[in-house]
Design a protein around this motif. Structure first.
Motif, PDB file in Angstrom:
ATOM      1  N   LEU A  54       0.825  -1.198   0.000  1.00 10.24           N
ATOM      2  CA  LEU A  54       0.000   0.000   0.000  1.00 10.24           C
ATOM      3  C   LEU A  54       0.869   1.262   0.000  1.00 10.24           C
ATOM      4  CD1 LEU A  54      -2.946  -0.763   2.449  1.00 10.24           C
ATOM      5  CD2 LEU A  54      -2.870  -0.961  -0.027  1.00 10.24           C
ATOM      6  N   LYS A  55       0.426   2.256  -0.763  1.00  6.56           N
ATOM      7  CA  LYS A  55       1.170   3.502  -0.885  1.00  6.56           C
ATOM      8  C   LYS A  55       0.317   4.679  -0.435  1.00  6.56           C
ATOM      9  CE  LYS A  55       4.800   1.670  -2.983  1.00  6.56           C
ATOM     10  NZ  LYS A  55       6.154   1.686  -2.371  1.00  6.56           N
ATOM     11  N   LEU A  56       0.978   5.657   0.160  1.00  6.25           N
ATOM     12  CA  LEU A  56       0.362   6.940   0.470  1.00  6.25           C
ATOM     13  C   LEU A  56       0.983   7.956  -0.474  1.00  6.25           C
ATOM     14  CD1 LEU A  56      -1.359   8.866   2.156  1.00  6.25           C
ATOM     15  CD2 LEU A  56       0.546   9.029   3.776  1.00  6.25           C
ATOM     16  N   TRP A  57       0.155   8.538  -1.335  1.00  6.50           N
ATOM     17  CA  TRP A  57       0.625   9.466  -2.364  1.00  6.50           C
ATOM     18  C   TRP A  57       0.343  10.901  -1.935  1.00  6.50           C
ATOM     19  CZ3 TRP A  57       3.028   7.581  -6.794  1.00  6.50           C
ATOM     20  CH2 TRP A  57       2.925   6.213  -7.005  1.00  6.50           C
ATOM     21  N   THR A  58       1.304  11.764  -2.200  1.00  5.04           N
ATOM     22  CA  THR A  58       1.145  13.177  -1.908  1.00  5.04           C
ATOM     23  C   THR A  58       1.685  13.979  -3.076  1.00  5.04           C
ATOM     24  OG1 THR A  58       1.572  14.923  -0.290  1.00  5.04           O
ATOM     25  CG2 THR A  58       3.376  13.412  -0.749  1.00  5.04           C
ATOM     26  N   LEU A  59       1.326  15.251  -3.171  1.00  7.33           N
ATOM     27  CA  LEU A  59       1.731  16.073  -4.300  1.00  7.33           C
ATOM     28  C   LEU A  59       3.210  16.416  -4.235  1.00  7.33           C
ATOM     29  CD1 LEU A  59      -1.229  18.619  -4.567  1.00  7.33           C
ATOM     30  CD2 LEU A  59      -0.774  16.657  -6.015  1.00  7.33           C
TER      31      LEU A  59
ATOM     32  N   LEU B  66       2.481   2.968   2.848  1.00  3.49           N
ATOM     33  CA  LEU B  66       1.448   3.192   3.873  1.00  3.49           C
ATOM     34  C   LEU B  66       1.465   1.999   4.818  1.00  3.49           C
ATOM     35  CD1 LEU B  66      -0.909   4.794   5.029  1.00  3.49           C
ATOM     36  CD2 LEU B  66      -2.425   3.626   3.419  1.00  3.49           C
ATOM     37  N   ASP B  67       2.077   2.210   5.966  1.00  3.65           N
ATOM     38  CA  ASP B  67       2.254   1.116   6.930  1.00  3.65           C
ATOM     39  C   ASP B  67       1.455   1.402   8.199  1.00  3.65           C
ATOM     40  OD1 ASP B  67       3.259  -1.323   7.724  1.00  3.65           O
ATOM     41  OD2 ASP B  67       5.045  -0.461   8.647  1.00  3.65           O
ATOM     42  N   HIS B  68       0.271   1.977   8.042  1.00  6.95           N
ATOM     43  CA  HIS B  68      -0.566   2.328   9.193  1.00  6.95           C
ATOM     44  C   HIS B  68      -1.230   1.055   9.729  1.00  6.95           C
ATOM     45  CE1 HIS B  68      -3.399   4.412  11.750  1.00  6.95           C
ATOM     46  NE2 HIS B  68      -2.893   5.576  11.404  1.00  6.95           N
ATOM     47  N   PRO B  69      -1.141   0.801  11.034  1.00  8.48           N
ATOM     48  CA  PRO B  69      -1.667  -0.462  11.590  1.00  8.48           C
ATOM     49  C   PRO B  69      -3.166  -0.480  11.845  1.00  8.48           C
ATOM     50  CG  PRO B  69      -0.654   0.820  13.330  1.00  8.48           C
ATOM     51  CD  PRO B  69      -0.446   1.605  12.051  1.00  8.48           C
TER      52      PRO B  69
ATOM     53  N   VAL C 133      -3.788   5.282  -1.074  1.00  4.13           N
ATOM     54  CA  VAL C 133      -4.416   6.522  -0.621  1.00  4.13           C
ATOM     55  C   VAL C 133      -3.712   7.707  -1.276  1.00  4.13           C
ATOM     56  CG1 VAL C 133      -4.891   8.002   1.363  1.00  4.13           C
ATOM     57  CG2 VAL C 133      -5.109   5.523   1.585  1.00  4.13           C
ATOM     58  N   TYR C 134      -4.493   8.619  -1.855  1.00  2.00           N
ATOM     59  CA  TYR C 134      -3.990   9.869  -2.423  1.00  2.00           C
ATOM     60  C   TYR C 134      -4.443  11.019  -1.529  1.00  2.00           C
ATOM     61  CZ  TYR C 134      -2.833   7.420  -6.761  1.00  2.00           C
ATOM     62  OH  TYR C 134      -2.290   6.569  -7.698  1.00  2.00           O
TER      63      TYR C 134
ATOM     64  N   THR D 156      -4.477   9.710 -11.075  1.00  2.00           N
ATOM     65  CA  THR D 156      -4.613   8.738  -9.985  1.00  2.00           C
ATOM     66  C   THR D 156      -5.007   7.383 -10.547  1.00  2.00           C
ATOM     67  OG1 THR D 156      -6.924   9.390  -9.635  1.00  2.00           O
ATOM     68  CG2 THR D 156      -5.266  10.495  -8.304  1.00  2.00           C
ATOM     69  N   ALA D 157      -4.641   6.333  -9.843  1.00  2.00           N
ATOM     70  CA  ALA D 157      -4.884   4.968 -10.310  1.00  2.00           C
ATOM     71  C   ALA D 157      -6.272   4.491  -9.913  1.00  2.00           C
ATOM     72  CB  ALA D 157      -3.823   4.024  -9.737  1.00  2.00           C
ATOM     73  N   ASN D 158      -6.737   3.474 -10.603  1.00  2.00           N
ATOM     74  CA  ASN D 158      -7.955   2.796 -10.181  1.00  2.00           C
ATOM     75  C   ASN D 158      -7.707   2.090  -8.845  1.00  2.00           C
ATOM     76  OD1 ASN D 158      -9.182   3.609 -12.556  1.00  2.00           O
ATOM     77  ND2 ASN D 158      -8.762   1.698 -13.609  1.00  2.00           N
ATOM     78  N   GLN D 159      -8.788   1.664  -8.194  1.00  2.00           N
ATOM     79  CA  GLN D 159      -8.694   1.016  -6.888  1.00  2.00           C
ATOM     80  C   GLN D 159      -7.879   1.870  -5.920  1.00  2.00           C
ATOM     81  OE1 GLN D 159      -7.155  -2.992  -7.633  1.00  2.00           O
ATOM     82  NE2 GLN D 159      -9.238  -3.768  -7.758  1.00  2.00           N
ATOM     83  N   SER D 160      -8.349   3.094  -5.728  1.00  2.10           N
ATOM     84  CA  SER D 160      -7.638   4.026  -4.869  1.00  2.10           C
ATOM     85  C   SER D 160      -8.627   4.847  -4.053  1.00  2.10           C
ATOM     86  CB  SER D 160      -6.741   4.953  -5.699  1.00  2.10           C
ATOM     87  OG  SER D 160      -7.514   5.696  -6.626  1.00  2.10           O
ATOM     88  N   ILE D 161      -8.098   5.468  -3.011  1.00  2.00           N
ATOM     89  CA  ILE D 161      -8.886   6.327  -2.128  1.00  2.00           C
ATOM     90  C   ILE D 161      -8.327   7.737  -2.231  1.00  2.00           C
ATOM     91  CG2 ILE D 161      -9.602   6.772   0.248  1.00  2.00           C
ATOM     92  CD1 ILE D 161      -9.125   3.789   0.814  1.00  2.00           C
ATOM     93  N   LEU D 162      -9.161   8.692  -2.629  1.00  2.00           N
ATOM     94  CA  LEU D 162      -8.773  10.095  -2.672  1.00  2.00           C
ATOM     95  C   LEU D 162      -9.284  10.757  -1.401  1.00  2.00           C
ATOM     96  CD1 LEU D 162      -8.785   9.147  -5.704  1.00  2.00           C
ATOM     97  CD2 LEU D 162      -9.239  11.513  -6.294  1.00  2.00           C
TER      98      LEU D 162
END
Length: 476
Positions: free
Chosen positions: A190-195, A216-219, A285-286, A306-312
């Protein structure tokens, strides 16, 4: 046949060959300087076309981008070829992102390999890059008008026998798409994307990605979330229903997306809930910071990338929009435009995302550019949002993130102290009914002591002190 006495010596042959090579180099250098580049390119294309008439080979090109959109076939091929490396491949590229277990191997540029794993017939792959000519990009926010940019185009070449054309297009390429999908799921982190801070992505150069990512390593999960059990089950059921209804959305003519609004006071677990949803669905997550976006067109370009299967995620949406309104109001009070004071990118009349731009982003034509997307908005004050944002189709599900409840407290006690029952639970729950406290405040108190009895008594003292402070403020 010439007599031996008339045969040229080896030294003469070598000298003549060297002279011919030198002459060819001189001619090539002169031609390169005198003949226009366009003519050279046209001549090369014609020569290649002429030679291809004598070949039984066909070349198929897979570019990295198709206009503004990434070419999914290129991405699939890049993933697939990492597992198709042969002993004949001379140069590879290896990487290992932090917190990932597997080393990723891929082709290096200007390298080639032959894949014979599908049907037994050989397919030769080449990974090539070429520099594109510099182009002028207009930028209305730039005081000087724009800039010249150079870009790099990456592409794959597939070379195979002409008679295999239909098999390659109809069977081999779909096989690569399916195989790469399986490989990506196995290797997915999992990735956390930022500008990015670099503003060149705004100029619509396809090879420039506007996002940068970290793992994205949030537990946080739904099992550890301090949330009412019924609300938790309802949300999980809604998410499950959303991801399995692709054909339903298509049949009813709706974009395959879902909007959620998380509202409530600070410290009630909105960010933890977002992480729990990402872990539950295995979606990237974006983080969309509206105050960092200078125009509606930028917002549109971000959505496309942004990619498919993602959370904005748009956090504190009420503050973001109000901030832009305040910026515009302040700008209107300024007379003239001083680039030395405000910077070359300053434009008081066009900065910020408008409400109409945000509405089009979440529910307009551009919102259909992608599938299986979730948009999550957060706010501390729901009443400050424009009613146009709140309606179904934009914010479909409204979730109130409340103060800590007995159910939430028991979940926190289980997470922090490893206990599900204790004689002090009843006293704590009674105090929570008299004084509102957030899950973040409860968690902070439970962190102060590893021993359950001491931690719970510390929480009781905190709740009593808070109750007394509030009574003093109220004059009771």
């Amino acid at each position: 046949m010439l007599p031996k006495t008339q045969m040229p010596s080896i030294q003469t042959i070598i000298s003549a060959a060297a002279s011919a090579a030198a002459t060819a180099m001189v001619i090539r250098s002169v031609a390169k300087d005198l003949i226009p580049h366009e003519f050279q390119h046209a001549l090369f294309v014609r020569l290649r076309q002429f030679l291809s008439t004598f070949s039984n080979q066909l070349t198929l090109i897979i570019d990295e981008y198709e206009g503004l959109y990434p070419n999914h076939l290129f991405q699939a091929a890049e993933t697939y070829l990492g597992t198709a490396i042969t002993p004949d491949t001379k140069r590879l590229r290896a990487s290992k992102p932090e917190k990932e277990n597997q080393i990723k191997v891929s082709m290096e540029k200007d390298e080639e390999l032959t894949d014979s794993s599908f049907g037994g017939f050989p397919i030769r792959w080449r990974f090539l890059c070429k520099k594109t000519a510099g182009s002028y990009i207009a930028d209305p926010d730039d005081y000087y008008g724009g800039s010249f940019l150079k870009s790099e185009a990456r592409f794959f070449e597939l070379v195979f026998h002409k008679k295999m054309k239909d098999k390659v297009i109809n069977e081999y390429l779909p096989y690569i798409l399916e195989k790469s999908k399986i490989l990506k799921e196995e290797q997915r982190t999992l990735k956390l994307w930022t500008l990015k801070n670099d503003r060149n992505w705004m100029m619509e150069v396809p090879s420039r990605m506007p996002w940068q990512s970290v793992n994205l390593d949030h537990p946080s999960t739904f099992d550890t979330l301090a949330m009412e059990l019924d609300a938790k089950k309802t949300l999980m059921a809604d998410l499950q229903r959303f991801v399995r209804r692709k054909e339903f959305y298509r049949r009813v003519g709706k974009a395959w997306k879902r909007g959620y609004l998380l509202y409530g006071p600070p410290g009630t677990g909105k960010s933890s809930l977002i992480a729990a949803v990402a872990n539950y669905l295995n979606f990237d997550v974006y983080d969309l910071e509206l105050t960092a976006i200078r125009s509606n067109s930028e917002l549109r370009n971000l959505l496309i990338s942004t990619a498919n299967q993602s959370i904005l995620v748009v956090e504190d949406v009420d503050c973001s929009i109000e901030l832009q309104d305040r910026m515009k109001a302040a700008a209107k009070a300024l007379v003239g435009r001083d680039p030395f004071r405000y910077g070359h990118g300053y434009d008081p009349g066009s900065s910020g995302v408008t409400l109409s731009g945000l509405l089009n982003f979440i529910d307009g034509l551009w919102s259909s550019c992608g599938d299986e997307r979730i948009i999550i908005f957060t706010t501390n004050k729901k009443e400050k949002l424009d009613p146009a944002l709140l309606r179904p189709g934009r914010m479909d599900v409204h979730i109130h993130m409340s103060y800590c409840t007995p159910c939430g407290f028991k979940m926190l006690a289980q997470n922090y102290l490893g206990i599900s029952e204790h004689p002090l639970f009843m006293e704590i729950e009674q105090l929570m009914e008299m004084k509102r406290v957030t899950p973040a405040e409860v968690g902070e108190q439970l962190l102060k002591n590893e021993e359950a009895e001491s931690a719970l008594r510390g929480l009781i003292e905190f709740l009593e002190e808070k109750k007394e402070i509030e009574e003093v403020k109220d004059g009771t």
